[in-house]
Design a protein around this motif. Structure first.
Motif, short mmCIF file in Angstrom:
data_model
loop_
_atom_site.label_atom_id
_atom_site.label_comp_id
_atom_site.label_asym_id
_atom_site.label_seq_id
_atom_site.Cartn_x
_atom_site.Cartn_y
_atom_site.Cartn_z
N ARG A 38 0.83 -1.21 0.00
CA ARG A 38 0.00 0.00 0.00
C ARG A 38 0.87 1.26 0.00
NH1 ARG A 38 -3.43 -2.19 4.52
NH2 ARG A 38 -2.45 -0.55 5.74
N ASP A 120 -9.19 -4.91 -6.72
CA ASP A 120 -7.87 -4.81 -7.33
C ASP A 120 -7.74 -3.53 -8.17
OD1 ASP A 120 -9.69 -5.96 -9.18
OD2 ASP A 120 -8.05 -6.87 -10.33
N GLN A 123 -7.13 -0.75 -5.70
CA GLN A 123 -5.72 -0.81 -5.30
C GLN A 123 -4.84 -0.17 -6.36
OE1 GLN A 123 -4.34 -1.62 -2.48
NE2 GLN A 123 -2.22 -1.56 -3.13
#
Length: 183
Positions: A38, A120, A123
């Motif tokens: 992250r 995803d 992200q």
């Protein structure tokens, strides 16, 4: 492998048990790598940071005090976040973004609904944010840090933290709207 509690794992680690080190690694490498990812965008850099994380864990386990189930994982997460931040600082990538041109054409309405956007893809959107924005967003949202705590961690003013979060959310909103428009 049979189930082993955090306390049992901790006790075995304290005695220098190499199998306990392998068990700790196997149990937590996935979640810790996700946390590191992250903050650190490049996959090779993530591997380097994770190596440093586990070196710190195994050399500093004697300084850890077990406080009940979940405390070992929390300690591991804290080491991972701090090591990731140190990496970004040392790489010169943790600068606060001061260029507001990146947030031109921001959606002025309320935050768009991220429902329907695959995790995803969210992200990937987060990883496209400038390092400063992404770091503040992660610390605020995922680590539940206040702007005062973020400011102390990043050596910035609390108002700068709030500004970075605002711009991160605005860029995320723009990316979500664009994604929904094209999918």
């Amino acid at each position: 492998m049979m189930y082993i509690s955090e306390q049992q794992l901790y006790e075995r680690l304290q005695s220098g048990d190499a199998m306990a080190q392998k068990a700790l690694y196997a149990k937590y490498v996935g979640s810790l790598t996700a946390v590191c990812s992250r903050y650190v965008a490049d996959a090779d850099d993530v591997k380097d940071v994770m190596q440093e994380v586990f070196i710190k864990v195994f050399t500093q386990i004697a300084s850890f005090t077990f406080r009940g189930e979940g405390s070992l994982k929390a300690w591991l997460m804290r080491i991972t976040v701090n090591t990731s931040l140190t990496y970004l600082k040392n790489a010169g990538r943790l600068s606060v973004v001061r260029d507001d041109t990146q947030v031109a054409d921001i959606v002025e309405d309320e935050e768009p609904d991220a429902e329907g956007v695959p995790p995803d893809e969210l992200q990937r959107m987060i990883m496209r944010l400038p390092d400063g924005y992404r770091t503040v967003l992660n610390l605020y949202v995922f680590e539940d840090k206040s702007h005062k705590e973020i400011a102390a961690l990043l050596n910035i003013k609390p108002t700068s933290s709030a500004s970075q979060l605002f711009h991160a959310k605005a860029l995320m909103a723009k990316m979500i709207v664009e994604y929904k428009r094209t999918h």
